[in-house]
Scaffold this motif. Structure first.
Motif, short mmCIF file in Angstrom:
data_model
loop_
_atom_site.label_atom_id
_atom_site.label_comp_id
_atom_site.label_asym_id
_atom_site.label_seq_id
_atom_site.Cartn_x
_atom_site.Cartn_y
_atom_site.Cartn_z
N TRP A 58 0.82 -1.11 -0.32
CA TRP A 58 -0.23 0.04 -0.15
C TRP A 58 0.85 1.61 -0.34
CZ3 TRP A 58 0.02 3.34 4.16
CH2 TRP A 58 -1.48 4.82 3.81
N ARG A 59 2.00 1.31 1.18
CA ARG A 59 2.84 2.50 1.38
C ARG A 59 2.71 2.30 -0.19
NH1 ARG A 59 8.19 3.64 5.10
NH2 ARG A 59 8.54 1.33 3.86
N SER A 60 4.57 1.46 -0.31
CA SER A 60 4.67 1.75 -2.38
C SER A 60 4.28 1.75 -3.28
CB SER A 60 5.57 0.48 -1.90
OG SER A 60 6.47 -0.10 -1.44
N TRP A 61 3.20 1.94 -2.93
CA TRP A 61 2.14 1.75 -4.61
C TRP A 61 2.55 2.80 -4.17
CZ3 TRP A 61 1.17 0.45 -9.30
CH2 TRP A 61 0.10 0.99 -10.24
N ARG A 62 1.66 4.11 -3.46
CA ARG A 62 0.88 6.05 -2.64
C ARG A 62 2.11 6.58 -3.32
NH1 ARG A 62 -3.59 7.10 -0.99
NH2 ARG A 62 -5.13 5.64 -0.29
N ALA A 63 3.13 5.76 -2.57
CA ALA A 63 4.63 6.58 -3.30
C ALA A 63 5.01 6.68 -4.73
CB ALA A 63 5.66 5.91 -2.46
N SER A 64 4.65 5.35 -5.69
CA SER A 64 5.10 5.66 -6.86
C SER A 64 4.02 5.96 -7.82
CB SER A 64 4.92 4.03 -6.93
OG SER A 64 3.92 2.91 -7.23
N LEU A 65 3.28 6.47 -7.03
CA LEU A 65 2.37 7.03 -8.11
C LEU A 65 2.48 8.73 -7.89
CD1 LEU A 65 -1.09 5.64 -7.08
CD2 LEU A 65 -0.94 6.02 -9.65
N ARG A 66 3.36 8.95 -7.34
CA ARG A 66 3.41 10.44 -6.90
C ARG A 66 4.94 10.45 -7.41
NH1 ARG A 66 0.86 10.07 -2.20
NH2 ARG A 66 -1.07 10.74 -1.43
N GLU A 67 5.44 9.91 -7.51
CA GLU A 67 7.58 9.95 -7.88
C GLU A 67 6.47 9.86 -9.23
OE1 GLU A 67 10.58 10.11 -8.12
OE2 GLU A 67 9.88 9.59 -6.50
N PRO A 68 7.61 11.20 -9.85
CA PRO A 68 7.58 11.89 -10.37
C PRO A 68 8.12 11.37 -12.16
CG PRO A 68 8.20 13.96 -9.47
CD PRO A 68 7.76 12.08 -8.51
N PHE A 69 8.96 10.73 -11.61
CA PHE A 69 10.19 9.82 -12.18
C PHE A 69 9.45 8.54 -12.93
CE2 PHE A 69 12.85 6.52 -13.20
CZ PHE A 69 13.50 7.20 -14.29
N MET A 70 8.50 7.79 -12.17
CA MET A 70 7.96 6.33 -11.96
C MET A 70 6.88 6.88 -12.94
SD MET A 70 8.01 3.35 -10.81
CE MET A 70 8.89 4.00 -9.48
#
Length: 662
Positions: free
Chosen positions: A391-403
């Motif tokens: 859950w944390r990794s997915w939310r963090a990756s959604l907001r990562e501009p490069f990702m």
């Protein structure tokens, strides 16, 4: 010692001293105005001190604490050292330190640089003590619980370590999900998060991302500090250790942070904090003070009595001075005046030692029983750990501009550029067979290279960027290393699937490769496997690299041998015997061979055959490149093997780093 500074008969029973003084410093007026905000009441003024009543909570005490470390001589210096001289030098960090931290109080550890503040804090909390030799007793409510102190305490580091793309509330929810025991329901944990947000005044920024310095704008420095405290208080620790909570903050924010700590202490937590150079406004918020000099105790007791003690040893604080500055300057060793300064500091420490009296501890309601400590290392099970970390990794990756943005844009951009460069070369029927085959093979190998490098470069920063956060949370027993690794790979997986699909659709039809649907979907599948193999190799490099800079420096060069033996620059049968092992590790080779087999097997006539030039079909193209259709299934199997093999190696090194960090 002058009579007016003789030790009072009313001794605090936890290694504190109370000194009568007829001299009222102007600073005392500020102290008296803040009595209500302080948990201490002076028994000399007729009030009943909280230290003379039965208390609940945790008292942390230490007795005759000696700490040293070994400084090993460098190999170069050993060459010039006599044979009978030792190669190891022992450096004493703390020398016979005795004291205690009281329940519901804020103890500030102060001293000049090198006095031993952080060393003492680390030794008491059991943090970062791997290379230290420690002797003496550290007791919690008169009981030696050794390393179990970590289970009832929390440690706030000087540098805040967060996943910057999460919001404040998301971060606290993650902490609650994994650090609060399973006896609490999800709703109870979420309620606890709301209470902590209100307690620390984080309501206005609870939906704001924490931020990443230089990349993503987030919350302020003071809010960062309060969030660090909230992250630890959320579990209700008995002890709280804080390293330099005011570092990097202006005076107003520093006062706000210490006020926050004072509020936590008033609610029953024993707090020990190192403070570098507090302002006068911050200084009056401390309940008790521990001054260190050259690894020895120069003063331990109520903050307001420190002025009287220093006056009694002939180092009074001028009326216009901040007492904190005066104490630190008095106990500092000035370069060029080392002998005089050390003599002065030793005399102060000796004076305090002569009046320090060890008494039996006051009664404490709470005792340290086995029920304080969880039976299992982790608060929640494997499934809940995995669910929370994904859950944390997915939310963090959604907001990562490069990702989310740059990576998808790159897939479209590279697909269009390569499509335009190799536009319709696969459908060219006017050029000679050899030219058509060369152009198509060049387009295919270009795809293999770009997809391999793209997957590799995107994964190199993953573990080095997050490893400090991971190691911190692993020390807190929030989740297992394998759970962390699995969650990262699962959260990254969709982006490494979508990108290659977008690229394949654009590239395949612009180049004009084989037109049947089966060949297209097989091509997409091969590109996916190749992408995952490059990603796995990137995970491996990332897991062994200490920093992002190291990973990005060594990653691309290490993939070059795989490219060299991929079959485009050097035919398979021409590879030297001593490099055969690199050929078998080259996922680039397997990918390149598979896409050519998919394109040319049973293809038929290639290019123009006008009778004047050599004319051949797709099978001849494969044969001329040293490829065989029979190798297709083997190559697919080996791609899967490399995908899992590199990831298993990456997992091993992540687990090894976690083990070594403990």
């Amino acid at each position: 010692m002058p009579k007016n500074h003789e030790k009072s008969s009313n001794l605090n029973e936890s290694n504190e001293i109370y000194l009568n003084s007829n001299a009222d410093a102007p600073f005392d007026d500020i102290v008296k105005s803040n009595v209500n905000s302080s948990s201490y009441e002076d028994p000399l003024n007729g009030d009943i001190s909280k230290n003379h009543v039965k208390k609940s909570g945790v008292r942390l005490s230490w007795n005759n604490l000696y700490v040293s470390t070994q400084l090993k001589t460098s190999p170069f210096k050993k060459l010039f050292r006599k044979s009978n001289q030792q190669n190891v030098t022992v450096k004493k960090l703390l020398n016979s330190i005795t004291g205690a931290a009281e329940p519901s109080s804020l103890l500030a550890i102060m001293g000049a640089s090198g006095a031993g503040k952080t060393t003492l804090l680390n030794v008491l909390s059991g943090q970062n003590v791997k290379n230290l030799q420690i002797s003496g007793d550290i007791l919690v409510n008169n009981k030696n619980i050794r390393s179990k102190i970590k289970k009832i305490s929390a440690y706030v580091q000087q540098e805040e370590l967060f996943i910057g793309t999460l919001t404040v509330k998301e971060h606290l929810l993650f902490q609650a999900y994994l650090r609060m025991p399973e006896i609490y329901s999800t709703k109870e944990k979420e309620k606890r998060v709301d209470d902590v947000i209100a307690q620390f005044g984080l309501g206005k920024c609870q939906n704001t991302v924490i931020g990443v310095a230089g990349r993503i704008r987030g919350i302020s420095g003071g809010e960062n500090k309060r969030l660090a405290f909230a992250s630890e208080i959320i579990t209700g620790p008995k002890l709280l250790f804080v390293d330099e909570p005011t570092s990097g903050l202006d005076s107003f924010m520093a006062e706000s942070v210490i006020t926050c700590l004072q509020k936590i202490a008033s609610e029953g937590t024993t707090i020990i904090a190192t403070i570098h150079q507090p302002s006068s406004e911050v200084f009056v918020l401390f309940d008790r003070l521990l001054l260190l000099s050259e690894g020895r105790t120069a003063y331990l007791g109520p903050r307001r009595d420190a002025l009287a003690f220093f006056e009694s040893v002939n180092f009074p604080c001028p009326s216009t001075y901040n007492p904190a500055d005066h104490f630190i300057h008095t106990l500092a060793v000035v370069p060029g005046q080392e002998v005089e300064c050390r003599a002065k500091c030793h005399s102060i420490c000796d004076a305090f030692s002569s009046i320090q009296t060890i008494q039996s501890f006051n009664p404490i309601d709470n005792t340290v029983e086995d029920s304080y400590f969880p039976k299992h290392q982790y608060k929640v099970g494997f499934v809940k750990q995995l669910r929370a970390t994904v859950w944390r990794s997915w939310r963090a990756s959604l907001r990562e501009p490069f990702m989310t943005k740059i990576r998808l844009f790159t897939s479209v951009f590279i697909g269009l550029i390569s499509g335009l460069v190799f536009l319709k070369v696969g459908k060219n029927t006017t050029d000679e067979s050899n030219d058509v085959a060369t152009n198509v093979n060049g387009a295919l190998f270009f795809t293999v290279m770009t997809q391999s490098f793209s997957a590799l470069s995107g994964s190199l920063y993953i573990f080095p960027a997050e490893i400090p956060v991971f190691l911190k949370e692993h020390k807190l027993a929030m989740y297992r290393p394998d759970v962390y690794f699995i969650s990262k790979t699962l959260s990254e997986f969709p982006w490494y699937v979508i990108g290659p699909i977008i690229y394949s659709i654009i590239f395949y039809f612009m180049v004009g490769l084989r037109t049947d649907a089966a060949a297209f979907f097989i091509f997409v599948g091969i590109i996916q496997l190749l992408n995952q193999a490059g990603l796995s190799f990137g995970y491996f490099i990332s897991s062994i690299s200490p920093t992002v800079q190291v990973a990005t420096s060594v990653g691309p060069p290490l993939i070059m041998p795989f490219v060299l033996f991929g079959g485009f620059f050097l035919k398979d049968m021409s590879i030297p015997d001593y490099f055969i092992w690199l050929k078998w590790l080259s996922f680039v080779k397997y990918g390149a061979e598979c896409v050519q087999i998919n394109q040319w097997a049973n293809y038929g006539q290639v290019g123009d055959c006008n009778g004047k030039n050599i004319c051949f079909d797709g099978n001849k193209v494969l044969e001329s490149n040293g490829y065989s259709e029979e190798n297709f299934n083997r190559n697919i199997g080996l791609l899967f093997a490399l995908i899992f093999g590199f990831r298993i190696l990456a997992l091993f090194f992540v687990m090894l780093r976690a083990r070594l960090a403990k």
